[in-house]
Design a protein around this motif. Structure first.
Motif, PDB file in Angstrom:
ATOM      1  N   GLN A 134     -65.725  25.907  67.853  1.00  0.00           N
ATOM      2  CA  GLN A 134     -67.382  26.137  68.174  1.00  0.00           C
ATOM      3  C   GLN A 134     -68.126  25.612  69.969  1.00  0.00           C
ATOM      4  O   GLN A 134     -68.456  24.603  69.252  1.00  0.00           O
ATOM      5  CB  GLN A 134     -68.015  26.318  66.652  1.00  0.00           C
ATOM      6  N   GLU A 194     -72.481  25.165  74.113  1.00  0.00           N
ATOM      7  CA  GLU A 194     -73.655  26.333  75.210  1.00  0.00           C
ATOM      8  C   GLU A 194     -72.685  26.170  76.640  1.00  0.00           C
ATOM      9  O   GLU A 194     -72.429  27.441  77.326  1.00  0.00           O
ATOM     10  CB  GLU A 194     -74.668  26.742  74.564  1.00  0.00           C
ATOM     11  N   ARG A 220     -69.021  26.991  76.645  1.00  0.00           N
ATOM     12  CA  ARG A 220     -69.203  28.374  76.882  1.00  0.00           C
ATOM     13  C   ARG A 220     -69.320  29.317  77.485  1.00  0.00           C
ATOM     14  O   ARG A 220     -68.247  30.005  77.546  1.00  0.00           O
ATOM     15  CB  ARG A 220     -70.029  29.128  75.239  1.00  0.00           C
ATOM     16  N   ALA A 221     -70.076  28.994  78.373  1.00  0.00           N
ATOM     17  CA  ALA A 221     -70.263  29.288  79.782  1.00  0.00           C
ATOM     18  C   ALA A 221     -69.114  29.380  80.700  1.00  0.00           C
ATOM     19  O   ALA A 221     -68.476  30.698  81.149  1.00  0.00           O
ATOM     20  CB  ALA A 221     -71.717  29.662  80.728  1.00  0.00           C
ATOM     21  N   SER A 222     -68.433  28.205  80.392  1.00  0.00           N
ATOM     22  CA  SER A 222     -67.380  27.933  81.554  1.00  0.00           C
ATOM     23  C   SER A 222     -66.080  28.752  80.840  1.00  0.00           C
ATOM     24  O   SER A 222     -65.180  29.342  82.004  1.00  0.00           O
ATOM     25  CB  SER A 222     -67.379  26.500  81.891  1.00  0.00           C
ATOM     26  N   ILE A 223     -66.083  29.041  79.865  1.00  0.00           N
ATOM     27  CA  ILE A 223     -64.668  29.745  79.114  1.00  0.00           C
ATOM     28  C   ILE A 223     -65.029  31.197  79.322  1.00  0.00           C
ATOM     29  O   ILE A 223     -63.728  31.792  80.023  1.00  0.00           O
ATOM     30  CB  ILE A 223     -64.413  29.318  77.599  1.00  0.00           C
ATOM     31  N   GLU A 224     -66.024  31.944  79.326  1.00  0.00           N
ATOM     32  CA  GLU A 224     -66.094  33.456  79.316  1.00  0.00           C
ATOM     33  C   GLU A 224     -65.906  33.265  81.400  1.00  0.00           C
ATOM     34  O   GLU A 224     -65.421  34.548  81.455  1.00  0.00           O
ATOM     35  CB  GLU A 224     -68.051  33.600  79.130  1.00  0.00           C
ATOM     36  N   ALA A 225     -67.020  32.231  81.536  1.00  0.00           N
ATOM     37  CA  ALA A 225     -66.353  32.389  83.486  1.00  0.00           C
ATOM     38  C   ALA A 225     -65.169  31.812  83.890  1.00  0.00           C
ATOM     39  O   ALA A 225     -65.153  32.786  85.046  1.00  0.00           O
ATOM     40  CB  ALA A 225     -67.449  31.533  83.880  1.00  0.00           C
ATOM     41  N   GLY A 226     -63.829  32.261  82.907  1.00  0.00           N
ATOM     42  CA  GLY A 226     -62.580  31.850  83.204  1.00  0.00           C
ATOM     43  C   GLY A 226     -61.924  29.954  84.534  1.00  0.00           C
ATOM     44  O   GLY A 226     -61.645  30.232  84.149  1.00  0.00           O
ATOM     45  N   ARG A 227     -63.548  29.312  84.250  1.00  0.00           N
ATOM     46  CA  ARG A 227     -63.439  28.424  84.839  1.00  0.00           C
ATOM     47  C   ARG A 227     -62.153  26.946  84.008  1.00  0.00           C
ATOM     48  O   ARG A 227     -62.018  26.259  83.772  1.00  0.00           O
ATOM     49  CB  ARG A 227     -64.454  27.092  85.223  1.00  0.00           C
ATOM     50  N   THR A 239     -60.040  27.296  79.741  1.00  0.00           N
ATOM     51  CA  THR A 239     -59.091  27.730  78.859  1.00  0.00           C
ATOM     52  C   THR A 239     -59.404  27.209  77.438  1.00  0.00           C
ATOM     53  O   THR A 239     -60.311  26.383  77.433  1.00  0.00           O
ATOM     54  CB  THR A 239     -57.594  27.515  79.589  1.00  0.00           C
ATOM     55  N   HIS A 240     -58.777  28.367  76.419  1.00  0.00           N
ATOM     56  CA  HIS A 240     -59.960  27.350  75.209  1.00  0.00           C
ATOM     57  C   HIS A 240     -58.965  28.185  73.743  1.00  0.00           C
ATOM     58  O   HIS A 240     -57.980  29.462  74.025  1.00  0.00           O
ATOM     59  CB  HIS A 240     -61.350  27.598  75.739  1.00  0.00           C
TER      60      HIS A 240
END
Length: 274
Positions: free
Chosen positions: A42, A45, A48-55, A57-58
């Protein structure tokens, strides 16, 4: 190993909470790291924004591949279970940076291998806004080249200082690692005192917040020592002197702070001993 400066390359960040997130944001903004992979069920926050933007990986588990730098940013209480899977990510040239309080280089080496280059680091929460400071200790396998790379990464969140003895990291933890909480408590108590003296809670807190923040910024920007800045504010027999007579009197702030730092240092040592 050559004298050519190393670059961070691929970074594995184990733990995507506040501190891990602050470091990852700093690396991304400064371009001081290559590809960054975050392992956390988890992530916070900001990450999470950076992961969703593809900057970034997770994943929720450590990938079965090697990284150039591994950053351990999980809670000390979880290190015993978090470390074993990390061994697959560590190769002969991997640098390991731990920001977990109380976890010694020996404990990390026991899990990851005796030849691993390990740097213990203790940042503090102002790293969240790029205004932290990090105290570091270089393990026995850390070359100057590795040390320089670790400093380059960690300085994304603020200045970096080094200690010669690993035990001194416990003192760094007590002074700067835990120190922001002491400052926040100062603001709390200053506001409460203002309220008790007749101000509204909102006004008292606004005055306390800005006074503490402004004084801190003045200390950072000034070449004068804090004692000099204090004397500059203090007129003989004035209001500030009346208050300082209480704070600097017997049983005042200085002996109280010494006891507080000693208690934090002692607890950090206890964590190191397991």
């Amino acid at each position: 190993m050559s004298d050519k400066p190393r670059t961070a390359g691929r970074v594995l960040l184990l733990g995507g909470g506040n501190m891990g997130g602050a470091m990852a944001r700093g690396w991304a903004e400064q371009g001081s790291a290559g590809a960054i992979h975050v392992v956390d069920p988890q992530p916070g926050e900001a990450l999470r924004a950076s992961i969703e933007a593809g900057r970034l990986t997770h994943s929720t588990a450590v990938p079965d591949e090697r990284f150039d730098v591994v950053v351990l940013a999980v809670k000390p209480q979880t290190m015993a279970t978090a470390l074993p899977p990390v061994r697959a990510a560590v190769g002969p040239q991997t640098i390991v940076i731990s920001v977990a309080a109380g976890t010694t280089t020996k404990t990390i080496a026991d899990h990851l291998g005796d030849g691993v280059a390990i740097v213990r680091a203790m940042p503090n929460t102002p790293a969240l806004i790029g205004r932290g400071i990090t105290g570091c200790f270089a393990g026995e396998n850390v070359s100057q080249q590795v040390r320089d790379l670790a400093e380059s990464l960690l300085s994304a969140c603020g200045p970096v200082v080094w200690v010669a003895k690993e035990a001194d990291i416990d003192v760094v933890t007590a002074v700067s690692g835990s120190g922001p909480a002491y400052v926040f408590l100062l603001a709390e108590t200053l506001a409460a005192a203002g309220e008790a003296a007749g101000l509204t809670p909102e006004l008292a807190m606004t005055l306390a917040r800005h006074t503490v923040a402004g004084a801190g910024e003045l200390m950072v920007r000034s070449e004068d020592a804090p004692a000099v800045l204090r004397r500059n504010v203090t007129s003989p027999n004035g209001t500030t002197q009346a208050a300082l007579d209480v704070l600097m009197g017997e049983g005042g702030l200085a002996p109280l702070m010494r006891r507080a730092v000693e208690a934090a240092k002692r607890r950090a040592a206890e964590l190191s001993e397991g």
